[in-house]
Design an enzyme around this catalytic site. Structure first.
Site, PDB file in Angstrom:
ATOM      1  N   CYS A 137      64.112  62.517  19.419  1.00  0.00           N
ATOM      2  CA  CYS A 137      64.518  63.685  19.881  1.00  0.00           C
ATOM      3  C   CYS A 137      64.758  62.649  21.931  1.00  0.00           C
ATOM      4  CB  CYS A 137      63.328  65.367  20.806  1.00  0.00           C
ATOM      5  SG  CYS A 137      63.796  65.792  22.048  1.00  0.00           S
ATOM      6  N   CYS A 143      62.315  64.454  25.109  1.00  0.00           N
ATOM      7  CA  CYS A 143      61.485  63.463  24.469  1.00  0.00           C
ATOM      8  C   CYS A 143      61.233  61.824  25.029  1.00  0.00           C
ATOM      9  CB  CYS A 143      60.801  63.355  22.857  1.00  0.00           C
ATOM     10  SG  CYS A 143      60.115  65.300  23.147  1.00  0.00           S
ATOM     11  N   GLY A 181      75.714  77.690  23.061  1.00  0.00           N
ATOM     12  CA  GLY A 181      76.155  76.156  23.370  1.00  0.00           C
ATOM     13  C   GLY A 181      74.824  75.265  23.390  1.00  0.00           C
ATOM     14  N   HIS A 197      65.527  70.449  22.552  1.00  0.00           N
ATOM     15  CA  HIS A 197      64.385  70.027  22.768  1.00  0.00           C
ATOM     16  C   HIS A 197      64.680  71.942  23.915  1.00  0.00           C
ATOM     17  CE1 HIS A 197      60.905  67.419  25.173  1.00  0.00           C
ATOM     18  NE2 HIS A 197      61.069  68.712  26.248  1.00  0.00           N
ATOM     19  N   HIS A 239      65.258  73.815  27.240  1.00  0.00           N
ATOM     20  CA  HIS A 239      65.535  73.594  28.611  1.00  0.00           C
ATOM     21  C   HIS A 239      66.122  74.062  29.673  1.00  0.00           C
ATOM     22  CE1 HIS A 239      68.701  72.108  25.957  1.00  0.00           C
ATOM     23  NE2 HIS A 239      69.639  72.256  26.873  1.00  0.00           N
ATOM     24  N   HIS A 275      68.624  75.287  32.411  1.00  0.00           N
ATOM     25  CA  HIS A 275      69.784  74.311  33.968  1.00  0.00           C
ATOM     26  C   HIS A 275      70.018  74.814  34.647  1.00  0.00           C
ATOM     27  CE1 HIS A 275      72.364  72.715  30.504  1.00  0.00           C
ATOM     28  NE2 HIS A 275      71.992  73.639  29.689  1.00  0.00           N
TER      29      HIS A 275
HETATM   30  P1  AMP Z   1      72.548  72.514  25.985  1.00  0.00           P
HETATM   31  O1  AMP Z   1      73.724  72.737  26.043  1.00  0.00           O
HETATM   32  O2  AMP Z   1      71.818  73.418  26.764  1.00  0.00           O
HETATM   33  O3  AMP Z   1      71.649  72.282  24.662  1.00  0.00           O
HETATM   34  O4  AMP Z   1      72.325  71.949  27.395  1.00  0.00           O
HETATM   35  C1  AMP Z   1      72.167  69.767  27.313  1.00  0.00           C
HETATM   36  C2  AMP Z   1      72.986  69.117  28.830  1.00  0.00           C
HETATM   37  O5  AMP Z   1      72.007  67.921  28.343  1.00  0.00           O
HETATM   38  C3  AMP Z   1      73.421  69.841  28.255  1.00  0.00           C
HETATM   39  O6  AMP Z   1      74.649  70.098  29.725  1.00  0.00           O
HETATM   40  C4  AMP Z   1      74.380  67.537  28.398  1.00  0.00           C
HETATM   41  O7  AMP Z   1      75.045  67.165  29.529  1.00  0.00           O
HETATM   42  C5  AMP Z   1      73.233  67.416  29.110  1.00  0.00           C
HETATM   43  N1  AMP Z   1      72.753  65.964  28.264  1.00  0.00           N
HETATM   44  C6  AMP Z   1      72.394  65.545  26.925  1.00  0.00           C
HETATM   45  N2  AMP Z   1      72.231  63.933  27.202  1.00  0.00           N
HETATM   46  C7  AMP Z   1      71.894  64.356  28.175  1.00  0.00           C
HETATM   47  C8  AMP Z   1      71.659  62.528  28.937  1.00  0.00           C
HETATM   48  N3  AMP Z   1      71.402  61.573  28.512  1.00  0.00           N
HETATM   49  N4  AMP Z   1      71.250  62.926  30.128  1.00  0.00           N
HETATM   50  C9  AMP Z   1      71.110  64.079  31.401  1.00  0.00           C
HETATM   51  N5  AMP Z   1      71.537  65.496  31.007  1.00  0.00           N
HETATM   52  C10 AMP Z   1      72.027  65.046  28.832  1.00  0.00           C
HETATM   53 ZN    ZN Z   2      61.842  66.923  22.603  1.00  0.00          ZN
END
Ligand code: AMP
Ligand code: ZN
Length: 117
Positions: free
Chosen positions: A7, A10, A96, A101, A103, A105
Site C-alpha cells: 500500500c 502504508c 474518485g 488506504h 484518507h 483531503h
Molecule cells: P483519492 O483520489 O481520494 O484516492 O486521493 C488520492 C490522492 O493521493 C490524490 O489526490 C493523489 O494526488 C495523492 N497521491 C498519490 N500519490 C501520492 C504521493 N506519493 N504523495 C502524496 N500524495 C499522493
Molecule cells: Zn495502507
C-alpha cells in the site's frame, strides 16, 4: 490490519516512500498531496491500514474519529479555519478514490463550488 507493504500510503507511514509531512502523531500522518487541487491540499491518514470508508467497523471508531479531530487541528495550524476549507473522503472508484488506504483531503486557500464535480 497494521501495515501493508503493497500500500502506497502504508509505505509513506513507514518512511519507505518520502512525503512532505505536515503533521504526525501516534494515530495519524498528514502530508501534502503530490498533485494539489488547491493552494493547500493535505491528506490525513490513519497509521493503521483501513482500505476505505466502506471497510470501517465499530472497532475503528477511535481511529476514524482521530482522523477527523486531527484534521481540524491540522487545518487550524494551516490557518484555514477563518476562510473555511473543504474536507473530503472519497469512497470507491465512482467518487474518485484512487488510493485504497482511507484518507481525508483538506483543501483550502480558494473558494469551492457546490455541488462538487
Ligand atoms: P483519492 O483520489 O481520494 O484516492 O486521493 C488520492 C490522492 O493521493 C490524490 O489526490 C493523489 O494526488 C495523492 N497521491 C498519490 N500519490 C501520492 C504521493 N506519493 N504523495 C502524496 N500524495 C499522493
Ligand atoms: Zn495502507
Amino acid at each position: 490490519m497494521a501495515l501493508n507493504d503493497k500500500c502506497l500510503f502504508c509505505r509513506i507511514v513507514s518512511g519507505d516512500i518520502p512525503a512532505k509531512k505536515a503533521y504526525e502523531d501516534d494515530d495519524v500522518v498528514a502530508f501534502h498531496d503530490i498533485n494539489p487541487q488547491a493552494p493547500v491540499h493535505v491528506l490525513v491518514i490513519p497509521r493503521r491500514h483501513i482500505a476505505s470508508l466502506d471497510e470501517l467497523t465499530d472497532g475503528d471508531a477511535m481511529t476514524a474519529g482521530m482522523m477527523v479531530v486531527r484534521a481540524a487541528k491540522i487545518a487550524r495550524g494551516l490557518h484555514l479555519e477563518s476562510d473555511g476549507y473543504r474536507f473530503i473522503i472519497n469512497m470507491g472508484e465512482a467518487a474518485g478514490q484512487t488510493v485504497f488506504h482511507i484518507h481525508a483531503h483538506i483543501l483550502g486557500g480558494r473558494a469551492f463550488g457546490w455541488p462538487p464535480g
